[in-house]
Scaffold this active site. Structure first.
Site, PDB file in Angstrom:
ATOM      1  N   ASN A 137       0.682  -1.108   0.049  1.00  0.00           N
ATOM      2  CA  ASN A 137      -0.078   0.319   0.283  1.00  0.00           C
ATOM      3  C   ASN A 137       0.851   1.277  -0.009  1.00  0.00           C
ATOM      4  O   ASN A 137       0.275   2.511   0.393  1.00  0.00           O
ATOM      5  CB  ASN A 137      -0.781  -0.060   0.597  1.00  0.00           C
ATOM      6  N   GLU A 144       1.362   4.340   7.475  1.00  0.00           N
ATOM      7  CA  GLU A 144       0.197   3.745   6.498  1.00  0.00           C
ATOM      8  C   GLU A 144      -0.540   5.514   5.662  1.00  0.00           C
ATOM      9  O   GLU A 144      -0.406   6.316   6.105  1.00  0.00           O
ATOM     10  CB  GLU A 144      -0.536   3.546   7.498  1.00  0.00           C
TER      11      GLU A 144
END
Ligand code: F6R
Length: 261
Positions: A137, A144
């Protein structure tokens, strides 16, 4: 960004090892940022081999981990301290001394205070070379998507995608992967003098494309590296498969390496 594209993960590890060995030999400030996950393992194997041949040592080098899971006991085989210890520490490995391996304490009573303490120690160390992998990702460290690109070391909630990607280290059970970690922030990582980003395997192709050829965005946290003036990305053909300008990067790598630029 200097981008090298090679046939396979073994070839990536060969070039990465040369870069690490050269960088650690040349410098007064011998501090190395290390990452975990599976990508750097062939590199660490090369470093152990060079150490066994008497050509390289991490003795006297201070090593700083990018991140650590919250809540795993230090002796857990997947705690990043344990992984890095097993890969690097001791004369039988790379010569790194145990007291020179620095990792956030994921078992601290106050993990927020621990993140602040770790941030200070990383900044004091003035990391000469930081080894990085990339998440599917686009995370670097465990920053994140949606995390500020100037974040400092902090407690992070692991994305579902990351817990599912890392389930392979936890008996294929995503629920066994910790939910929280302490990670250097993207802003902390950007303070290292030089960054070495490694990406191998087809699962990384979309992230590599987004990080290298997309816009700088929290959506793909690794894209912040476009803003650093000394980044080397080493990718294998599979991870580089979606790069639009792959031929240009290869030509540039050939020419600049041949001319020692
Ligand atoms: C590990 C880390 C992560 C990994 C990334 C890729 O310390 O910070 O960013 O580099 O999750 O992991 P692998 O190499 O297992 O695909």
């Amino acid at each position: 960004m200097k981008i090298g594209i090679f046939a396979d993960p073994e070839a990536v590890a060969d070039v990465a090892a040369t870069l690490v060995i050269t960088a650690m030999a040349r410098t007064e400030n011998r501090s190395l940022g290390v990452s975990t996950g599976s990508t750097p393992l062939p590199l660490y194997a090369r470093l152990r081999e060079a150490h066994a041949r008497g050509e390289f040592t991490l003795e006297g080098v201070r090593a700083y981990s990018l991140d650590e899971y919250v809540g795993l006991p230090v002796e857990h085989p997947q705690s990043y301290r344990r992984v890095l210890f097993n890969e690097l520490v001791g004369e039988g490995r790379t010569g790194l001394r145990e007291e020179d391996l620095h990792t956030p304490n994921g078992h601290a009573e106050d993990v927020f205070a621990e993140a602040a303490r770790y941030e200070e120690s990383v900044i004091d160390a003035r990391i000469k070379l930081q080894i990085l992998g990339i998440g599917t990702n686009g995370h670097i460290g465990f920053n994140e998507p949606g995390t500020s690109l100037s974040a400092r070391t902090h407690v992070e909630v692991l994305a579902k995608q990351t817990r599912s990607d890392n389930a392979r280290f936890f008996g294929d059970d995503p629920d066994a992967v910790p939910e929280l970690c302490i990670t250097q922030g993207a802003g902390t990582i950007m303070e290292a003098k030089k960054l070495l980003l490694l990406a191998t395997g087809a699962t990384k192709a979309t992230a590599v494309r987004a990080v290298v050829e997309g816009g700088i965005s929290m959506h793909w946290p690794g894209s912040v590296l476009q803003w650093h003036d000394s980044v080397v990305l080493l990718a294998d053909e599979e991870a580089a498969a979606e790069l639009e300008n792959a031929d240009l990067y290869k030509e540039r790598w050939e020419l600049t390496t041949r001319r020692n630029m």
